[in-house]
Design a protein around this motif. Structure first.
Motif, PDB file in Angstrom:
ATOM      1  N   VAL A  20       0.842  -1.125   0.174  1.00 11.45           N
ATOM      2  CA  VAL A  20      -0.014  -0.020  -0.055  1.00 11.45           C
ATOM      3  C   VAL A  20       1.105   1.438   0.160  1.00 11.45           C
ATOM      4  N   GLY A  21       0.699   2.436  -0.870  1.00  8.37           N
ATOM      5  CA  GLY A  21       1.312   3.439  -1.025  1.00  8.37           C
ATOM      6  C   GLY A  21       2.395   3.426  -2.091  1.00  8.37           C
ATOM      7  N   THR A  22       2.552   2.174  -2.702  1.00  3.80           N
ATOM      8  CA  THR A  22       3.362   2.085  -4.064  1.00  3.80           C
ATOM      9  C   THR A  22       2.667   2.800  -4.980  1.00  3.80           C
ATOM     10  N   GLN A  23       3.597   3.329  -5.933  1.00  2.00           N
ATOM     11  CA  GLN A  23       3.112   3.900  -7.125  1.00  2.00           C
ATOM     12  C   GLN A  23       3.883   3.261  -8.332  1.00  2.00           C
ATOM     13  N   CYS A  24       3.036   2.620  -9.320  1.00  2.00           N
ATOM     14  CA  CYS A  24       3.546   1.973 -10.244  1.00  2.00           C
ATOM     15  C   CYS A  24       3.582   2.284 -11.758  1.00  2.00           C
ATOM     16  N   SER A  42      -4.524  -0.341  -1.610  1.00  2.00           N
ATOM     17  CA  SER A  42      -5.197  -1.434  -1.044  1.00  2.00           C
ATOM     18  C   SER A  42      -4.397  -2.783  -1.235  1.00  2.00           C
ATOM     19  N   TYR A  43      -4.297  -3.715  -0.448  1.00  2.00           N
ATOM     20  CA  TYR A  43      -3.722  -4.996  -0.808  1.00  2.00           C
ATOM     21  C   TYR A  43      -4.556  -5.574  -1.743  1.00  2.00           C
ATOM     22  N   ALA A  44      -5.839  -5.200  -1.986  1.00  2.00           N
ATOM     23  CA  ALA A  44      -6.631  -6.052  -3.079  1.00  2.00           C
ATOM     24  C   ALA A  44      -6.693  -5.177  -4.247  1.00  2.00           C
ATOM     25  N   THR A  45      -5.428  -4.575  -4.562  1.00  6.86           N
ATOM     26  CA  THR A  45      -5.565  -3.653  -5.938  1.00  6.86           C
ATOM     27  C   THR A  45      -5.500  -4.627  -7.065  1.00  6.86           C
ATOM     28  N   LEU A  46      -6.188  -4.204  -8.038  1.00  2.84           N
ATOM     29  CA  LEU A  46      -6.197  -4.957  -9.282  1.00  2.84           C
ATOM     30  C   LEU A  46      -5.151  -4.008 -10.349  1.00  2.84           C
TER      31      LEU A  46
END
Length: 105
Positions: A3-7, A27-31
């Motif tokens: 969480v907080g990562t920018q990709c 969130s940890y449920a990111t798509l």
């Protein structure tokens, strides 16, 4: 994914087209859906060569910062046009470091 990562994301969809875009992780449920980052990325594209994606992007870094943490992850599974979670083992646990855009390290 943290969480907080920018990709910066690249993948090949089910029709073979390569997609490259930015995605913030909230969130940890990111798509890994497309969205803006905390800094501007005016251009992003990707190529696939030798079983690897290469992402090319222009980044407008925040004032006064040149050094950032970096992580790469390999999530080989794409369901339609949606990325699925990467493995929580192997190279994905060793894929971190830092990059300084001022001196190229």
């Amino acid at each position: 994914m943290m969480v907080g990562t920018q990709c910066l994301v690249a993948f090949r969809d089910s029709s073979g087209e390569i997609h490259a875009y930015t995605s913030p992780v909230s969130s940890y449920a990111t798509l890994l859906t497309e969205g803006p980052l905390s800094f501007n990325v005016p251009r992003i594209k990707a190529e696939y060569s030798n079983n690897e994606f290469i992402i090319f992007a222009t980044l407008q870094l925040p004032a006064g910062r040149t050094s950032f943490n970096q992580v790469w992850q390999n999530g080989a599974v794409v369901a339609g046009n949606i990325l699925t979670a990467h493995a929580q083992s192997g190279d994905n646990l060793k894929s971190f470091g830092s990059v300084d855009f001022a001196n190229g390290l």
